[in-house]
Design a protein around this motif. Structure first.
Motif, mmCIF file in Angstrom:
data_model
loop_
_atom_site.group_PDB
_atom_site.id
_atom_site.type_symbol
_atom_site.label_atom_id
_atom_site.label_comp_id
_atom_site.label_asym_id
_atom_site.label_seq_id
_atom_site.Cartn_x
_atom_site.Cartn_y
_atom_site.Cartn_z
ATOM 1 N N VAL A 195 0.880 -1.161 0.000
ATOM 2 C CA VAL A 195 0.000 0.000 0.000
ATOM 3 C C VAL A 195 0.917 1.211 0.000
ATOM 4 O O VAL A 195 1.586 1.492 0.986
ATOM 5 N N SER A 196 0.950 1.928 -1.113
ATOM 6 C CA SER A 196 1.935 2.993 -1.280
ATOM 7 C C SER A 196 1.251 4.360 -1.328
ATOM 8 O O SER A 196 0.358 4.633 -0.522
ATOM 9 N N TRP A 197 1.668 5.201 -2.253
ATOM 10 C CA TRP A 197 1.118 6.554 -2.344
ATOM 11 C C TRP A 197 -0.344 6.461 -2.756
ATOM 12 O O TRP A 197 -0.670 6.065 -3.862
ATOM 13 N N VAL A 198 -1.235 6.854 -1.859
ATOM 14 C CA VAL A 198 -2.655 6.587 -2.046
ATOM 15 C C VAL A 198 -3.237 7.327 -3.244
ATOM 16 O O VAL A 198 -4.093 6.781 -3.949
ATOM 17 N N LYS A 199 -2.813 8.546 -3.499
ATOM 18 C CA LYS A 199 -3.429 9.319 -4.585
ATOM 19 C C LYS A 199 -3.391 8.581 -5.924
ATOM 20 O O LYS A 199 -4.443 8.303 -6.516
ATOM 21 N N PRO A 200 -2.222 8.229 -6.462
ATOM 22 C CA PRO A 200 -2.221 7.538 -7.746
ATOM 23 C C PRO A 200 -2.788 6.120 -7.669
ATOM 24 O O PRO A 200 -3.378 5.637 -8.642
#
Length: 420
Positions: A195-200
């Motif tokens: 689970v990384s940068w939520v926006k993209p």
């Protein structure tokens, strides 16, 4: 007589000061032979941009470029301040594509139309369409793209071979394939996906679900079924124990060999080189294995010129000469891990060997690159970055999180001066 001499001296002093002031102002603006270039490249990519500027300056142009890299947040804070003051306005600035509409609506940007006739190569046919098209508003050209940078997915080749041996046969990894790999890998304490940068991460899947950020160009559309489906898919994978956990350094965990698939930006390749295993990059996780339905979240760094009364026509032409040169000399930018927007890069043999090149070289992948062209994208991004992880990790219910984000974006739009 003394009074008369004093008055004459005072007048001469005032005249002298005025002359000095006028001369200094001219030197700082119209007559200066230096192009002040602001950009947000303060990371490793800043060194690549400096090399490009140095190479251009060695061509002995009439107007040399002075590269000034500022922290992104600081730069975006300074821009309206200097433009409104009319002082210390940079001659050239890199901004993210999503900000262009607001700058245009606030009458802050110069359009290039009066100059493009002298630069015939600066045209649509020579650029990635998704990066080029966003710079045109009301039939006027307000920006020229430097690159199109995308959020894709890294993978551990050894772990893929062990837990998802056929997932990459078509260069598309579906969420169903990720879940299947996770079920096998969980017993070995290997996470299927980070689970990384939520926006993209959110926007890529949201678009695949048919979601749009707005229907009318102004009002946001975050609180809907498509958004709920997007967050619930990630939330369910977390509940199933196949993702990285809240608070973990997700990319470091990938580098440590504990994650199979790691959604991240193409610009993270220098970090990935620290891994002790073979890795590759592929498209962002997809709902379907149909390449015509792929979505890879993207943005673009764009060359813009903010309005400045002091900038001469000659200097403006000097700026265009630099941008024109970059179109033919963008290999150094590709070395930073980015995909240049100039299609001429595709003729470079060494570029074809770079991991990120598949996004441009393959027509289906290039078509999948999506810039979310919404005037208030920044407000949406702020909310996703601030609240998205809490929704995925179960701290905030999906329905409440989306309702709160919808209202927060609406409130910011209501206060935005560009609507007046």
């Amino acid at each position: 007589m003394k009074k008369m001499l004093g008055l004459v001296c005072m007048l001469l002093l005032v005249a002298g000061l005025a002359a000095c002031g006028g001369s200094g102002e001219a030197k700082d603006t119209a007559k200066s032979k230096e192009i002040i270039f602001w950009n947000p490249f303060t990371g490793p990519d800043g060194a690549n941009m400096q090399k490009m500027v140095d190479a251009y300056n060695k061509t002995n142009p009439e107007f040399k470029v002075k590269n000034m890299s500022l922290k992104e947040g600081d730069m975006y804070t300074k821009i309206p301040t200097v433009v409104n003051s009319g002082k210390n306005i940079p001659d050239l600035t890199i901004v993210h594509a999503e900000r262009i509409k607001q700058y245009v609506d606030n009458d802050m940007l110069l359009n290039y139309d009066d100059y493009l006739a002298d630069f015939p190569d600066l045209k649509a046919e020579n650029y990635v369409p998704e990066a080029w098209n966003i710079g045109e508003l009301d039939n006027k050209r307000y920006s020229i793209p430097l690159d199109i940078h995308s959020f894709i997915m890294y993978y551990n080749k050894d772990l893929v071979k062990k837990y998802a041996p056929n997932a990459l046969d078509d260069n598309i990894v579906t969420f169903d394939e990720i879940k299947a790999a996770g079920a096998l890998a969980k017993k070995d304490k290997i996470d299927a996906v980070s689970v990384s940068w939520v926006k993209p991460v959110f926007l890529s899947l949201y678009a695949q679900n048919g979601g749009k950020l707005t229907e009318n160009g102004v009002d946001p559309t975050l609180d809907n079924q498509q958004a709920k489906d997007t967050f619930n898919l990630w939330k369910d994978m977390y509940k199933d124990g196949i993702t990285t956990k809240d608070g973990e350094d997700y990319f470091q965990k990938f580098i440590a060999g504990k994650v199979i698939f790691a959604p991240e930006g193409i610009w993270m390749q220098n970090n990935a080189k620290d891994a002790k295993f073979d890795w590759g990059i592929t498209n962002a996780p997809q709902l379907s294995d149909d390449k015509n339905k792929m979505v890879n979240w993207s943005s673009s760094h764009q060359f813009t010129m903010f309005n400045s009364e002091g900038r001469s026509k000659e200097k403006t032409e000097g700026v265009l000469k630099f941008i024109d040169w970059v179109q033919d000399n963008s290999l150094e930018w590709a070395k930073s891990g980015q995909n240049p927007a100039s299609l001429k890069i595709m003729d470079e043999p060494s570029y074809k060997e770079m991991p990120q090149s598949f996004l441009l070289l393959n027509p289906a992948e290039q078509k999948s690159l999506k810039i979310f062209d919404y005037k208030y994208n920044g407000y949406v991004s702020e909310q996703l970055d601030a609240n998205g992880n809490d929704i995925i990790f179960g701290k905030t219910p999906v329905n409440k999180g989306l309702a709160d984000m919808q209202k927060a974006v609406e409130d910011k739009i209501a206060k935005d001066k560009s609507n007046n």
